[in-house]
Design an enzyme around this catalytic site. Structure first.
Site, PDB file in Angstrom:
ATOM      1  N   ARG A  38     -50.808  20.588  80.633  1.00 45.74           N
ATOM      2  CA  ARG A  38     -51.366  21.596  79.710  1.00 45.74           C
ATOM      3  C   ARG A  38     -50.710  21.557  78.333  1.00 45.74           C
ATOM      4  O   ARG A  38     -50.516  22.606  77.697  1.00 45.74           O
ATOM      5  CB  ARG A  38     -51.256  23.016  80.295  1.00 45.74           C
ATOM      6  CG  ARG A  38     -51.964  23.227  81.587  1.00 45.74           C
ATOM      7  CD  ARG A  38     -53.496  23.091  81.479  1.00 45.74           C
ATOM      8  NE  ARG A  38     -54.060  23.119  82.811  1.00 45.74           N
ATOM      9  CZ  ARG A  38     -54.268  22.013  83.540  1.00 45.74           C
ATOM     10  NH1 ARG A  38     -54.012  20.818  83.044  1.00 45.74           N
ATOM     11  NH2 ARG A  38     -54.776  22.108  84.734  1.00 45.74           N
ATOM     12  N   SER A  65     -57.109  30.433  84.149  1.00 46.25           N
ATOM     13  CA  SER A  65     -55.728  30.720  84.560  1.00 46.25           C
ATOM     14  C   SER A  65     -54.913  31.198  83.360  1.00 46.25           C
ATOM     15  O   SER A  65     -54.885  30.526  82.329  1.00 46.25           O
ATOM     16  CB  SER A  65     -55.073  29.455  85.119  1.00 46.25           C
ATOM     17  OG  SER A  65     -55.738  29.072  86.294  1.00 46.25           O
ATOM     18  N   GLU A  94     -50.524  29.881  79.875  1.00 43.81           N
ATOM     19  CA  GLU A  94     -51.390  28.754  79.537  1.00 43.81           C
ATOM     20  C   GLU A  94     -52.255  29.174  78.335  1.00 43.81           C
ATOM     21  O   GLU A  94     -52.642  28.349  77.520  1.00 43.81           O
ATOM     22  CB  GLU A  94     -52.270  28.441  80.756  1.00 43.81           C
ATOM     23  CG  GLU A  94     -52.999  27.138  80.664  1.00 43.81           C
ATOM     24  CD  GLU A  94     -53.771  26.818  81.947  1.00 43.81           C
ATOM     25  OE1 GLU A  94     -53.210  26.936  83.056  1.00 43.81           O
ATOM     26  OE2 GLU A  94     -54.951  26.452  81.828  1.00 43.81           O
TER      27      GLU A  94
HETATM   28  C1  LIG Z   1     -63.685  30.653  83.917  1.00 45.73           C
HETATM   29  C2  LIG Z   1     -62.707  29.713  83.284  1.00 45.73           C
HETATM   30  C3  LIG Z   1     -62.229  28.634  84.022  1.00 45.73           C
HETATM   31  C4  LIG Z   1     -61.304  27.751  83.457  1.00 45.73           C
HETATM   32  N1  LIG Z   1     -60.857  26.704  84.205  1.00 45.73           N
HETATM   33  C5  LIG Z   1     -59.976  25.827  83.642  1.00 45.73           C
HETATM   34  C6  LIG Z   1     -59.509  24.716  84.397  1.00 45.73           C
HETATM   35  O1  LIG Z   1     -59.873  24.480  85.534  1.00 45.73           O
HETATM   36  N2  LIG Z   1     -58.615  23.879  83.793  1.00 45.73           N
HETATM   37  C7  LIG Z   1     -58.187  24.075  82.511  1.00 45.73           C
HETATM   38  O2  LIG Z   1     -57.372  23.261  82.021  1.00 45.73           O
HETATM   39  N3  LIG Z   1     -58.613  25.125  81.791  1.00 45.73           N
HETATM   40  C8  LIG Z   1     -59.486  26.001  82.314  1.00 45.73           C
HETATM   41  N4  LIG Z   1     -59.925  27.072  81.577  1.00 45.73           N
HETATM   42  C9  LIG Z   1     -59.368  27.316  80.244  1.00 45.73           C
HETATM   43  C10 LIG Z   1     -60.182  26.719  79.076  1.00 45.73           C
HETATM   44  O3  LIG Z   1     -61.532  26.652  79.392  1.00 45.73           O
HETATM   45  C11 LIG Z   1     -59.698  25.336  78.704  1.00 45.73           C
HETATM   46  O4  LIG Z   1     -58.332  25.369  78.424  1.00 45.73           O
HETATM   47  C12 LIG Z   1     -60.459  24.774  77.484  1.00 45.73           C
HETATM   48  O5  LIG Z   1     -60.123  23.425  77.364  1.00 45.73           O
HETATM   49  C13 LIG Z   1     -60.117  25.500  76.183  1.00 45.73           C
HETATM   50  O6  LIG Z   1     -60.973  24.998  75.177  1.00 45.73           O
HETATM   51  P1  LIG Z   1     -61.594  25.929  74.053  1.00 45.73           P
HETATM   52  O7  LIG Z   1     -62.425  25.051  73.197  1.00 45.73           O
HETATM   53  O8  LIG Z   1     -62.258  27.113  74.621  1.00 45.73           O
HETATM   54  O9  LIG Z   1     -60.285  26.355  73.277  1.00 45.73           O
HETATM   55  P2  LIG Z   1     -60.018  27.723  72.484  1.00 45.73           P
HETATM   56  O10 LIG Z   1     -59.843  28.823  73.477  1.00 45.73           O
HETATM   57  O11 LIG Z   1     -61.027  27.919  71.418  1.00 45.73           O
HETATM   58  O12 LIG Z   1     -58.623  27.384  71.845  1.00 45.73           O
HETATM   59  C14 LIG Z   1     -57.494  27.139  72.628  1.00 45.73           C
HETATM   60  C15 LIG Z   1     -56.434  26.484  71.734  1.00 45.73           C
HETATM   61  O13 LIG Z   1     -56.917  25.189  71.360  1.00 45.73           O
HETATM   62  C16 LIG Z   1     -56.896  25.062  69.950  1.00 45.73           C
HETATM   63  N5  LIG Z   1     -58.038  24.221  69.554  1.00 45.73           N
HETATM   64  C17 LIG Z   1     -59.321  24.318  69.980  1.00 45.73           C
HETATM   65  N6  LIG Z   1     -60.069  23.358  69.411  1.00 45.73           N
HETATM   66  C18 LIG Z   1     -59.247  22.643  68.617  1.00 45.73           C
HETATM   67  C19 LIG Z   1     -59.431  21.523  67.742  1.00 45.73           C
HETATM   68  N7  LIG Z   1     -60.617  20.938  67.572  1.00 45.73           N
HETATM   69  N8  LIG Z   1     -58.347  21.060  67.049  1.00 45.73           N
HETATM   70  C20 LIG Z   1     -57.120  21.646  67.204  1.00 45.73           C
HETATM   71  N9  LIG Z   1     -56.901  22.699  67.997  1.00 45.73           N
HETATM   72  C21 LIG Z   1     -57.946  23.197  68.703  1.00 45.73           C
HETATM   73  C22 LIG Z   1     -57.014  26.477  69.403  1.00 45.73           C
HETATM   74  O14 LIG Z   1     -56.489  26.579  68.090  1.00 45.73           O
HETATM   75  C23 LIG Z   1     -56.197  27.248  70.438  1.00 45.73           C
HETATM   76  O15 LIG Z   1     -54.841  27.231  70.087  1.00 45.73           O
HETATM   77  C24 LIG Z   1     -60.860  27.960  82.125  1.00 45.73           C
HETATM   78  C25 LIG Z   1     -61.350  29.047  81.381  1.00 45.73           C
HETATM   79  C26 LIG Z   1     -62.274  29.907  81.956  1.00 45.73           C
HETATM   80  C27 LIG Z   1     -62.808  31.051  81.122  1.00 45.73           C
END
Ligand SMILES: Cc1cc2nc3c(=O)[nH]c(=O)nc-3n(C[C@H](O)[C@H](O)[C@H](O)COP(=O)(O)OP(=O)(O)OC[C@H]3O[C@@H](n4cnc5c(N)ncnc54)[C@H](O)[C@@H]3O)c2cc1C
Length: 332
Positions: free
Chosen positions: A183, A235, A327
């Site tokens: 992560r 998580s 996380e």
């Molecule tokens: C129901 C549910 C289930 C999930 N299951 C999992 C799982 O099984 N495994 C897992 O790892 N995660 C899981 N997640 C968490 C999440 O979906 C992941 O971590 C996902 O990859 C986050 O991406 P995001 O685009 O939504 O990031 P955001 O929430 O928009 O941002 C998260 C971080 O990433 C940074 N960021 C986003 N895009 C960029 C970019 N282009 N450049 C630089 N920084 C950036 C942001 O600044 C922030 O600090 C889950 C979430 C939910 C709601």
């Protein structure tokens, strides 16, 4: 900078980016459905726009935050007094090279739509991500993973904007320079100063039927185990990757022997055994279905969610002597 000077520069900034929005409610852009307004909000589709926006924001000392799908962030009820940059690069190209499928994908693609495109292209290896919300950029940032796989397994290189003082430049980060770990990545360590724009993945040629069967299996598992009927961020805490040696605890919880052997103690198990299943602060609740999911029962305040997270962290530390690490990312 003088206040009048700042106002003048903001005016110029708005002129430069006509699509700039103001006072955008971030709860509408997060999976948790919480968070106050962002002062400024800009969607970015191309590299030039991104570079220009960062340089302009830097010139007026406007803090910025990069938003993907908002599925891993807890935004304050007061919102963010800066610029939200939403990466909307949705590109997708496939090339077959030496028996491998090379995919060049935009950081703004949701993992769901990326999966649909990979299915059509018959490229296998990312099925584990098909039912994870969020963007590809966010998945690279946190080296997202599930079912024993993670993003770094398939990443070849990442194209990102590196921000240094008032200068910035696009750079290719090959996998060995991405500092991927559980992560985490170089992008997370240096946030917000490396902005992911596109991602090159190396995948295997596969068959549509095989890919969709795997995807369905993972989605079914999630439906059974996760509280998907409520807004959450997945998580909240990372699992703990060291054995617990305290003999009293091992006697009290025989499951620990098994976890100790695997050297992985699930955060949800620790929270549950700390007696916090269903614990509520206002409309924020630790799910009864999976204790590492903290859910919004409807209209929850970020303040309550944050307090609940800190409460669980303290209780697990008191009961197990372990400090769970989040996380999720807090904004600000
Ligand atoms: C129901 C549910 C289930 C999930 N299951 C999992 C799982 O099984 N495994 C897992 O790892 N995660 C899981 N997640 C968490 C999440 O979906 C992941 O971590 C996902 O990859 C986050 O991406 P995001 O685009 O939504 O990031 P955001 O929430 O928009 O941002 C998260 C971080 O990433 C940074 N960021 C986003 N895009 C960029 C970019 N282009 N450049 C630089 N920084 C950036 C942001 O600044 C922030 O600090 C889950 C979430 C939910 C709601």
């Amino acid at each position: 900078m003088e206040k009048t000077d700042f106002k003048k520069r903001v005016k110029e900034f708005k002129k430069e980016f006509p699509s700039l929005k103001e006072k955008v409610l971030l709860k509408d852009h997060t999976a948790w459905r919480m968070g106050g307004p962002a002062k400024y909000f800009l969607e970015i589709k191309n590299k030039d726009e991104l570079e220009k926006a960062i340089i302009s924001a830097k010139k007026i000392n406007l803090p910025f935050f990069v938003l993907g799908g908002g599925s891993n962030i807890l935004v304050s009820d007061k919102g963010f007094r800066g610029l939200i940059i939403k990466i909307n690069n949705l590109g997708f190209e496939v090339e077959e090279k030496n028996g491998k499928m090379e995919i060049l994908a935009g950081a703004g693609l949701s993992l769901g739509s990326l999966s649909a495109k990979l299915l059509k292209a018959q490229a296998g290896g990312m099925e584990w991500s098909s039912s994870i919300p969020g963007s590809l950029g966010g998945a690279v940032f946190g080296n997202a993973g599930a079912f024993g796989s993670c993003l770094s397994d398939s990443a070849e290189w990442i194209e990102a904007l590196e921000v240094k003082n008032k200068k910035c430049a696009f750079k290719k980060y090959f996998k060995k320079n991405c500092a991927f770990s559980y992560r985490s990545s170089v992008f997370k360590k240096k946030a917000p100063n490396i902005i992911i724009f596109s991602v090159c993945l190396s995948l295997e040629k596969s068959k549509e039927g095989e890919i969709s069967k795997k995807m369905k299996g993972y989605a079914d598992f999630r439906k059974k185990r996760h509280p998907l009927d409520f807004p959450s961020a997945g998580s909240v805490f990372k699992n703990y990757y060291k054995p617990i040696k305290n003999k009293k605890l091992v006697l009290q919880f025989p499951e620990l022997e098994n976890f100790n052997q695997k050297k992985e103690i699930p955060a949800g198990w620790l929270i549950e055994k700390s007696g916090l299943k269903g614990k509520r602060f206002g409309k924020a609740q630790i799910s009864e279905k999976h204790c590492n999911f903290f859910i919004n029962l409807g209209g929850a305040k970020a303040k309550d969610m944050r307090a609940l997270i800190k409460f669980a962290q303290k209780k697990v530390e008191k009961d197990f002597g372990i400090e769970l690490m989040e996380e999720i990312i807090y904004l600000p």
